[in-house]
Design a protein around this motif. Structure first.
Motif, PDB file in Angstrom:
ATOM      1  N   GLY A 195       0.827  -1.206   0.000  1.00 62.42           N
ATOM      2  CA  GLY A 195       0.000   0.000   0.000  1.00 62.42           C
ATOM      3  C   GLY A 195       0.864   1.260   0.000  1.00 62.42           C
ATOM      4  O   GLY A 195       0.522   2.267  -0.623  1.00 62.42           O
ATOM      5  N   THR A 196       1.986   1.206   0.704  1.00 59.38           N
ATOM      6  CA  THR A 196       2.849   2.389   0.836  1.00 59.38           C
ATOM      7  C   THR A 196       3.309   2.891  -0.535  1.00 59.38           C
ATOM      8  O   THR A 196       3.245   4.079  -0.825  1.00 59.38           O
ATOM      9  N   GLN A 197       3.754   1.940  -1.370  1.00 61.47           N
ATOM     10  CA  GLN A 197       4.219   2.373  -2.698  1.00 61.47           C
ATOM     11  C   GLN A 197       3.055   2.802  -3.581  1.00 61.47           C
ATOM     12  O   GLN A 197       3.204   3.703  -4.424  1.00 61.47           O
ATOM     13  N   SER A 253      -7.747   7.101  -1.740  1.00 62.50           N
ATOM     14  CA  SER A 253      -8.492   6.427  -0.686  1.00 62.50           C
ATOM     15  C   SER A 253      -7.746   5.181  -0.208  1.00 62.50           C
ATOM     16  O   SER A 253      -7.641   4.185  -0.927  1.00 62.50           O
ATOM     17  N   ASP A 254      -7.232   5.272   1.009  1.00 60.83           N
ATOM     18  CA  ASP A 254      -6.458   4.166   1.576  1.00 60.83           C
ATOM     19  C   ASP A 254      -7.428   3.189   2.236  1.00 60.83           C
ATOM     20  O   ASP A 254      -7.988   3.463   3.299  1.00 60.83           O
ATOM     21  N   GLU A 255      -7.604   2.043   1.572  1.00 62.21           N
ATOM     22  CA  GLU A 255      -8.587   1.069   2.059  1.00 62.21           C
ATOM     23  C   GLU A 255      -7.915  -0.267   2.365  1.00 62.21           C
ATOM     24  O   GLU A 255      -8.492  -1.331   2.167  1.00 62.21           O
ATOM     25  N   VAL A 256      -6.677  -0.192   2.882  1.00 58.33           N
ATOM     26  CA  VAL A 256      -5.934  -1.439   3.089  1.00 58.33           C
ATOM     27  C   VAL A 256      -6.612  -2.376   4.095  1.00 58.33           C
ATOM     28  O   VAL A 256      -6.377  -3.581   4.077  1.00 58.33           O
ATOM     29  N   TYR A 257      -7.482  -1.814   4.943  1.00 63.49           N
ATOM     30  CA  TYR A 257      -8.185  -2.687   5.913  1.00 63.49           C
ATOM     31  C   TYR A 257      -9.617  -2.974   5.464  1.00 63.49           C
ATOM     32  O   TYR A 257     -10.505  -3.188   6.289  1.00 63.49           O
ATOM     33  N   GLU A 258      -9.848  -2.981   4.149  1.00 64.88           N
ATOM     34  CA  GLU A 258     -11.225  -3.106   3.623  1.00 64.88           C
ATOM     35  C   GLU A 258     -11.998  -4.289   4.208  1.00 64.88           C
ATOM     36  O   GLU A 258     -13.206  -4.221   4.366  1.00 64.88           O
ATOM     37  N   PHE A 286      -5.114  -0.789  -1.889  1.00 57.54           N
ATOM     38  CA  PHE A 286      -5.332  -2.007  -1.104  1.00 57.54           C
ATOM     39  C   PHE A 286      -3.986  -2.697  -0.840  1.00 57.54           C
ATOM     40  O   PHE A 286      -2.996  -2.399  -1.505  1.00 57.54           O
ATOM     41  N   SER A 287      -3.997  -3.640   0.106  1.00 55.51           N
ATOM     42  CA  SER A 287      -2.744  -4.334   0.437  1.00 55.51           C
ATOM     43  C   SER A 287      -3.012  -5.801   0.750  1.00 55.51           C
ATOM     44  O   SER A 287      -3.849  -6.106   1.593  1.00 55.51           O
ATOM     45  N   PHE A 288      -2.285  -6.683   0.090  1.00 49.10           N
ATOM     46  CA  PHE A 288      -2.425  -8.116   0.414  1.00 49.10           C
ATOM     47  C   PHE A 288      -1.776  -8.441   1.752  1.00 49.10           C
ATOM     48  O   PHE A 288      -2.067  -9.466   2.353  1.00 49.10           O
ATOM     49  N   GLY A 289      -0.887  -7.578   2.191  1.00 48.57           N
ATOM     50  CA  GLY A 289      -0.232  -7.795   3.483  1.00 48.57           C
ATOM     51  C   GLY A 289      -1.258  -7.920   4.593  1.00 48.57           C
ATOM     52  O   GLY A 289      -1.139  -8.753   5.493  1.00 48.57           O
ATOM     53  N   LYS A 290      -2.303  -7.086   4.525  1.00 48.24           N
ATOM     54  CA  LYS A 290      -3.344  -7.099   5.560  1.00 48.24           C
ATOM     55  C   LYS A 290      -4.275  -8.281   5.365  1.00 48.24           C
ATOM     56  O   LYS A 290      -4.678  -8.954   6.309  1.00 48.24           O
ATOM     57  N   THR A 291      -4.636  -8.523   4.119  1.00 48.40           N
ATOM     58  CA  THR A 291      -5.664  -9.528   3.836  1.00 48.40           C
ATOM     59  C   THR A 291      -5.164 -10.947   4.080  1.00 48.40           C
ATOM     60  O   THR A 291      -5.938 -11.819   4.482  1.00 48.40           O
TER      61      THR A 291
HETATM   62  N1  PMP Z   1      -2.035   2.486   4.958  1.00 47.39           N
HETATM   63  C1  PMP Z   1      -2.331   2.176   6.224  1.00 47.39           C
HETATM   64  C2  PMP Z   1      -3.461   2.869   6.888  1.00 47.39           C
HETATM   65  C3  PMP Z   1      -1.598   1.205   6.887  1.00 47.39           C
HETATM   66  O1  PMP Z   1      -1.885   0.914   8.149  1.00 47.39           O
HETATM   67  C4  PMP Z   1      -0.533   0.575   6.210  1.00 47.39           C
HETATM   68  C5  PMP Z   1       0.341  -0.444   6.869  1.00 47.39           C
HETATM   69  N2  PMP Z   1      -0.172  -1.135   7.820  1.00 47.39           N
HETATM   70  C6  PMP Z   1      -0.281   0.925   4.895  1.00 47.39           C
HETATM   71  C7  PMP Z   1      -1.035   1.900   4.300  1.00 47.39           C
HETATM   72  C8  PMP Z   1       0.840   0.306   4.140  1.00 47.39           C
HETATM   73  O2  PMP Z   1       0.566  -0.939   3.649  1.00 47.39           O
HETATM   74  P1  PMP Z   1       1.730  -1.893   3.145  1.00 47.39           P
HETATM   75  O3  PMP Z   1       2.331  -2.527   4.330  1.00 47.39           O
HETATM   76  O4  PMP Z   1       1.048  -2.828   2.219  1.00 47.39           O
HETATM   77  O5  PMP Z   1       2.712  -1.007   2.428  1.00 47.39           O
END
Ligand code: PMP
Ligand code: GLN
Length: 422
Positions: A137-139, A238-243, A269-274
């Motif tokens: 998500g960060t990138q 829109s940061d929805e990594v915790y969707e 979105f992020s697969f790290g969370k899912t």
């Molecule tokens: N956005 C939020 C709100 C997060 O909490 C995080 C990391 N937990 C990220 C973005 C970054 O996600 P990623 O680790 O996939 O880069």
């Protein structure tokens, strides 16, 4: 002329010092206790981020490790990921899928994401032109900002905000405009937002479910946002990594559900969370073609492409929707288990409707600053958390600490024992 001569002298001097053998340098270094040669020899640079230190997640996780503390600070699960997913990655590595993936992502993965977006948010997207696989998500956030703002454009963000937002804006020569969320429910005051909009406002960043508060934006919020951005021609990031981490009777309100909003938004979105695998750093953006085209121009020079075997494995793994649709229930149980463990403690529990973070107020326990309290608890009580003030530009301190409950029951039980004694 004199300045030029001085510059030439200093450059020559610097070069002669650089060429000195190590042994002489070490001697000079000793003398440096009196005369600071290191400083003399280092280049003068102007920091792009003069006010930024090391990320709080790094600081607290390191402190937890050094003090043998339970680590509920940085947000990452401490339990194993799916064995099937590991097998699929292994299979793909053995099959030779170890070279560069296509720049925007593996087609099979983009295709299945498009299917899931349709099922979840009833929005049709074209994987080939509207979805980009990123290094987490960060990138995704960074590349979107890099691609879509011009120098001095203003970007509105809401504090407490995730720590990468403001630095990502600044590194791309934008101007972060911080608006504090309402206390105590972390909602947005849209009248304040409207007042801060001007001709330089290019982007509004939102985050739902919200880190660090666990609050959610509701349907009315998104409708109001839609009205605003359509009226003023603003992009939404829109940061929805915790969707999928949404609890009780609540529903995640994605920008993708609202056609007008979706036409001017990048959803992240992020697969790290899912999939409980924060270390893989694989995520994606969903955005209309005209925005995606620009994001990819930045993406290709920031990382080019993302881990091939993981992308291929995810594409196969997500064929089975059971792999993620029960995630909300799973983490809701974790939240409830954690709350059960701290029943009877002097901490005050704030509502958590989403994400894997629980805020606790210690105002009945201590009047230390939240940073001092987090440090003291890590060192003296062996439990690490995140102080919430660090997510505010104005360092607002409401005596709140953030605890990550994406942990095994054993870890949460031990943490509860510590919290109950405070
Ligand atoms: N956005 C939020 C709100 C997060 O909490 C995080 C990391 N937990 C990220 C973005 C970054 O996600 P990623 O680790 O996939 O880069
Ligand atoms: N997103 C994680 C958190 O909020 C941390 C990610 C990181 O360490 N950069 O805890």
């Amino acid at each position: 002329m004199q300045v030029k001569a001085l510059k030439t002298f200093l450059t020559d001097f610097h070069e002669s010092v650089r060429r000195l053998p190590a042994i002489v340098k070490r001697r000079l270094h000793l003398a440096g206790n009196v005369f600071n040669f290191d400083q003399l020899m280092s280049l003068q640079i102007t920091s792009r981020l003069p006010e930024t230190g090391t990320s709080i997640f790094t600081v607290m996780s390191r402190m937890a490790l050094e003090n043998g503390a339970i680590n509920l600070s940085q947000g990452f699960p401490d339990f194993p990921i799916s064995a099937k997913l590991i097998e699929l990655i292994h299979k793909n590595m053995l099959a030779g899928n170890n070279q560069y993936a296509p720049m925007p992502g593996v087609p099979a993965l983009k295709k299945i994401i498009a299917e899931i977006v349709k099922e979840t948010y009833d929005r049709s997207t074209d994987g080939e032109s509207e979805i980009t696989i990123t290094a987490g998500g960060t990138q995704a956030l960074f590349s979107s900002i890099a691609a879509l703002i011009q120098p001095n454009d203003e970007v509105i963000l809401f504090d407490p905000s995730y720590d990468s937002y403001a630095p990502s804006i600044k590194l791309n020569s934008g101007v972060p405009i911080h608006i504090n969320l309402n206390s105590p429910d972390f909602s947005i005051d849209w009248d304040v937002v409207k007042k801060r909009i001007n001709s330089r406002t290019k982007m509004i960043m939102i985050n739902t479910p919200h880190n660090p508060s666990g609050s959610l934006l509701n349907e009315n919020d998104l409708k109001t946002l839609e009205e605003i951005v359509l009226k003023y021609g603003i992009i939404v990031l829109s940061d929805e990594v915790y969707e999928r981490l949404v609890y009780d009777t609540h529903q995640h309100q994605s920008v993708l559900k609202f056609p007008g909003l979706a036409s001017q938004s990048v959803a992240v979105f992020s697969f790290g969370k899912t999939f409980h695998a924060t270390g893989w750093k694989v995520g994606y953006t969903v955005a209309p073609e005209y925005l995606t085209k620009e994001i990819r121009k930045a993406h290709q020079f920031i990382t080019f492409s993302v881990n091939t075997p993981v992308q291929m494995a995810l594409a196969e793994y997500m064929q089975d929707r059971d792999s993620f649709i029960h995630l909300g229930k799973f983490f809701q149980q974790k939240r409830d288990f954690f709350l059960q463990q701290i029943k009877g403690s002097s901490f005050e529990v704030l509502p958590c409707h989403g994400s894997y973070f629980q805020l606790l107020s210690y105002k009945n326990i201590s009047d230390k600053t939240d940073v001092a309290m987090a440090e003291w608890m890590t060192k003296e009580r062996k439990l690490a958390s995140i102080p919430v003030s660090v997510f505010y530009k104005d360092k607002s301190d409401d005596h709140l600490l953030r605890f990550c409950f994406a942990k095994s029951e054993e870890t949460l039980h031990k943490a509860g024992e510590i919290l109950k004694k405070l």
